[in-house]
Each structure stands twice: as C-alpha cells, then as structure tokens.
Design an enzyme around this catalytic site. Structure first.
Site, PDB file in Angstrom:
ATOM      1  CE1 TYR A   1      43.816  64.097  33.474  1.00  0.00           C
ATOM      2  CE2 TYR A   1      42.993  61.879  33.087  1.00  0.00           C
ATOM      3  CZ  TYR A   1      43.958  62.726  33.588  1.00  0.00           C
ATOM      4  OH  TYR A   1      45.062  62.206  34.208  1.00  0.00           O
TER       5      TYR A   1
ATOM      6  CG  HIS B   1      53.664  58.167  32.850  1.00  0.00           C
ATOM      7  ND1 HIS B   1      53.977  59.458  32.493  1.00  0.00           N
ATOM      8  CD2 HIS B   1      52.540  58.260  33.615  1.00  0.00           C
ATOM      9  CE1 HIS B   1      53.086  60.288  33.013  1.00  0.00           C
ATOM     10  NE2 HIS B   1      52.204  59.586  33.699  1.00  0.00           N
TER      11      HIS B   1
ATOM     12  CG  ASN C   1      44.320  55.725  33.457  1.00  0.00           C
ATOM     13  OD1 ASN C   1      43.254  56.302  33.402  1.00  0.00           O
ATOM     14  ND2 ASN C   1      45.099  55.820  34.516  1.00  0.00           N
TER      15      ASN C   1
ATOM     16  CE1 TYR D   1      43.093  21.296  68.306  1.00  0.00           C
ATOM     17  CE2 TYR D   1      43.822  23.570  68.073  1.00  0.00           C
ATOM     18  CZ  TYR D   1      43.097  22.601  68.762  1.00  0.00           C
ATOM     19  OH  TYR D   1      42.396  22.952  69.873  1.00  0.00           O
TER      20      TYR D   1
ATOM     21  NE  ARG E   1      41.518  16.928  66.955  1.00  0.00           N
ATOM     22  CZ  ARG E   1      41.441  17.665  68.074  1.00  0.00           C
ATOM     23  NH1 ARG E   1      40.282  18.217  68.417  1.00  0.00           N
ATOM     24  NH2 ARG E   1      42.494  17.846  68.836  1.00  0.00           N
TER      25      ARG E   1
ATOM     26  CG  PHE F   1      42.566  55.030  37.330  1.00  0.00           C
ATOM     27  CD1 PHE F   1      42.974  55.255  38.634  1.00  0.00           C
ATOM     28  CD2 PHE F   1      41.928  56.056  36.655  1.00  0.00           C
ATOM     29  CE1 PHE F   1      42.755  56.470  39.259  1.00  0.00           C
ATOM     30  CE2 PHE F   1      41.699  57.284  37.273  1.00  0.00           C
ATOM     31  CZ  PHE F   1      42.122  57.483  38.587  1.00  0.00           C
TER      32      PHE F   1
ATOM     33  CD  GLU G   1      47.828  60.352  40.180  1.00  0.00           C
ATOM     34  OE1 GLU G   1      48.855  59.727  40.529  1.00  0.00           O
ATOM     35  OE2 GLU G   1      47.589  60.658  38.995  1.00  0.00           O
TER      36      GLU G   1
END
Length: 478
Positions: free
Chosen positions: A24, A54, A174, A255, A258, A302, A391
C-alpha cells in the site's frame, strides 16, 4: 541514531519495491483505490498526484507558529525510521525551518483521520515538484515577510525542491501532524495561563478581603487531588505576608473564590494528562504503512482520535478556567458583592453614573466565556464517512485542536480582564485601608501591571489598556 534508522528504512523500502509484491502506498492507489496496482515506473507520479490532488483546504491560513510546529513534528515522525523516506526529505524540512520558509496552509478541511491530509499536502506542495516543475503547482509560502509561490520561496532561500520517490508522498501527508503541532503549542501556553489564573485569583481574593482558610493545605491534602493541592499552595505563596486576607471577618466566600483550587486544580490535572498524550504523539510514527525490516504493515497510526479527544478535554478545561475568572470579575465590579468597593470600581461613589467604570470589560469577558461554552462542545464525538466508506470513522481531531486554540485565546483575554480589574480594585482597597499590605508576590504582579498601564480615576478607553495587559501575558512577562 535517527539518520541510521532512516537509511535502514529506505533500504528496506527499496528491497520491497524490487520484490514485486503489492504494498500500500508504494505500488497501489490510496483509500478506496487501495486494491489498484500501480506500475513501478509510475511510483514518482503516484506520490506527486497524491500531493496535488489532496491540497484542497480552505479558510484562513494557519499561523506561522502552527505551520512551523507541524513541520518539526513531521520531520521528527519521519526520523523514527519506519516511513521509508530518503534523508533529503527530512533535511529539506529542517532547512526550511532554519531559513524561514513557511508554507501557507489553509486551516479548514482536515478530518484528522488518515491524518491531516489536506494541510500536509499544502505544506508538501512548496518543497516537492515533478519534471514539469510548474510554479502554479507549488503552493504558497512566506519568506522574509513576503508571500510568494512555493517555488519562488524555495529558490530565494537557496533550497532545491524534491521529486518524490516511492511512498514519500504518503509519508508526507499521512498523520495528524498539524493537529499534534497545535496540541503541543496549546499545552505549552495552557501551562502558563494556569500560573496567570493563580495570580489573578490571588489578586481578586486580596482585593475582596477574602478568607484564607479555604486555601489551608490540610483541607486540600484530605482530598488528594494533585492539582487542587498545587493551586492552594501557590495561592498561599502568592499572598504570603498579606494583611488584606480575612480583613472582612467573613467565615467563607462565594465559590469563585472558595472553590477556586478545586476548579483550577482540576484544570491543572487535565493539562498534565493532555501533555502526556501530546508528548507521545509528537514523538510517534504516524504514517501508513510502517516498515519493519522486510515487512510493510498497514494499520491506522494516522488516526487522530487520541489527540482529538484530549483537545476536546483541554478546551473544556480552559473554558472552565475562563468561566471562574469571569465570575470573579463580576464580583469585583458589583458594589453589593465586592466587600465595600465602589460599584463598577469607579474612582469614588459620587462618580457613579457620570462614569461607567469597568462595567464593560466584564461584558467582554462574559461574551468570551459564552463563546467558549459553544466551542467546548466536543468535536471528537462527530464523524462522517469518507473515501467510499473505506474511511468510515473519522476523528474530527483537527477541528478539535482549532477550537481548543480559540478557547485558549479567549481565555487569555478573560484572564487579562481579571488582572486589569483586580489591579484597579487593589488601588481602591489600599486607598480605603492605607496601612494594609498585599502579599509579596501579589504586589509584584500588581506593580508589573501598573508599569504597563497607570491608574486612571475617570472613565478612559479601557480596551487598549486591557490589550496591553494581554500582551504581557502573551509574552510570558509575568
């Protein structure tokens, strides 16, 4: 050691490429096209196509420091020696950092799964090329204060652009690298804001003649929460020598005073936890596949889930830090709650009405706290499938990191408002009780603020003065 690991990894990759086996990212397509075999002679084109196709991010550019952080994290990732890249790839990234070539990278469009594919591709456009070497395909970069094409920036810096070899495109884009870079920067800044929040708490506590008993270490050690103990200890150190504490004779405070160790201590513990995850991530091998001797193992390092989750957690924690600080600002400005100071901290009671005092800075703080509450809604619980369901679970980690960074910026401003407001409240309190003595460190921080912005009795343009205090915080000058 890193150099030797990279050379060994590259030799393993070349051996795999010669073996003819389908691996791959070396001789196959990507994502849904993982089963498509690519001819060996097309491996360089495969890497270049990956980067070109991309680089489709959008939105405002990431800051220079975020891009540089990502470049350093990516270089470190590749130096682990599991990615199969040439030494030149890492050396080029480091040379760009040293000579100040910073790619222009859009901030939106990454899911943080399969890593920050889009942002890393925009980064890679600048220092990679192909035989055509077209300037219009080189992205954009900043060099010596000027934005220019990536090709022009690299040339001006005297750096050659690289033609990528097998797997190098995938090794570059990646991994959740921009997410990790933002996360590291956010953790570093959050640590400082925790200190700032303790200074603000101590100043507010003294200005409102607060009760010191709530910070007794015996109380906090009985709960055994580390951050809580640390905050109480720090407030006792900051206020050491103060005669303002307990001067009102109250038994206990609201609060926001405190319970501040319990709240701000929990934020401290969160930052410590987040830092551990982020430190492991920036020192991790995160691309796919990873090479182990003669074997390429496909997996999912990734995937940005670890960082996405802790960025959500950090954003929630910082939102709470801002929220409790804003509540103290509100009390400081409310004449019914601030132990006898003028309403809105006007110079004197008769000035009220003609002067608004610090009415509006609290509005700004409240607005930022409300914005944080929206931004702190977790991003990592949201997922949409991509790449034809290959994916099918995505981390949304990059958006989580971006939102955490925005929450951090908002929190910095809220803390600046508290310091600014508490400094004025101390001025007025010490006018009421001239013989009183603030804590030694309280006084040091107060004087640091007054060295930047002087006390003004009447209404003034408070905004620029608050920005100056925020600048002191941003530069870590306290």
């Amino acid at each position: 050691a890193g150099r030797a690991a990279v050379l060994h990894s590259r030799a393993c990759l070349e051996q795999m490429a010669r073996s003819g086996k389908a691996v791959y990212g070396i001789n196959t397509g990507f994502g849904i096209f993982a089963e498509r075999r690519i001819a060996d002679e097309d491996s360089a084109r495969l890497s270049r196509n990956l980067i070109l196709s991309h680089a489709v991010g959008t939105g405002p550019a990431m800051t220079r420091e975020v891009v540089r952080a990502a470049m350093l994290v990516r270089a470190n990732t590749l130096t682990k020696g599991y990615s199969g890249v040439r030494l030149e790839v890492i050396e080029t990234l480091l040379a760009m950092l040293e000579r100040g070539v910073t790619p222009i990278v859009p901030s939106q469009g990454s899911l943080g799964s399969s890593g920050d594919l889009g942002p890393l591709s925009h980064l890679a456009l600048v220092f990679t090329t192909d035989e055509a070497d077209r300037e219009e395909d080189s992205g954009w970069a900043e060099f010596e204060g000027q934005v220019m094409s990536g090709k022009a920036a690299m040339s001006a810096a005297g750096l050659p652009r690289l033609i990528l070899g097998p797997k190098e495109g995938l090794a570059l884009n990646n991994g959740a690298t921009f997410t990790a870079g933002m996360a590291a920067l956010a953790v570093c800044e959050a640590r400082y804001l925790l200190d700032v929040a303790e200074w603000g708490l101590a100043m507010s506590l003294e200005a409102m003649l607060g009760c010191g008993a709530a910070f007794d270490l015996r109380l906090h050690q009985a709960r055994e929460q580390n951050g809580q103990v640390e905050v109480a200890r720090r407030v006792l150190e900051i206020t050491a020598g103060s005669t303002l504490l307990n001067a009102a004779g109250r038994v206990q405070d609201a609060y926001s005073l405190r319970c501040a160790p319990q709240v701000q201590g929990a934020v401290r513990d969160t930052v410590t936890f987040v830092a551990g995850v982020v430190e492991r991530e920036i020192n991790a091998a995160t691309d796919n596949p990873l090479l182990f001797e003669e074997e390429a193992i496909s997996g999912g390092n990734f995937h940005g889930e670890p960082v996405g989750l802790v960025m959500d957690y950090l954003g929630i924690a910082l939102a709470e830090l801002a929220a409790i600080a804003e509540r103290r600002v509100f009390r400081l400005t409310d004449g019914k709650l601030n132990a006898g100071l003028p309403a809105m901290l006007v110079d004197h009671a008769d000035a009220a009405g003609l002067n608004s005092g610090l009415m509006m800075p609290q509005y700004t703080a409240a607005s930022l706290v409300l914005e944080n509450q929206t931004l702190a809604h977790p991003d990592s619980v949201h997922s949409l499938p991509t790449s034809g369901e290959q994916e099918d679970h995505n981390a949304n980690a990059t958006t989580a990191a971006r939102h955490a960074m925005q929450i951090l910026e908002n929190t910095r401003h809220v803390l600046a408002v508290e310091l600014y407001t508490a400094a004025r409240a101390l001025d007025l309190r010490l006018r009421q009780i001239p013989e009183a003595q603030p804590g030694q460190e309280t006084e040091r921080v107060y004087r640091k603020i007054r060295a930047v912005v002087a006390y003004q009795p009447g209404d003034a343009w408070w905004g620029p003065e608050i920005e100056q205090v925020k600048g002191v915080i941003a530069r870590h000058e306290l």
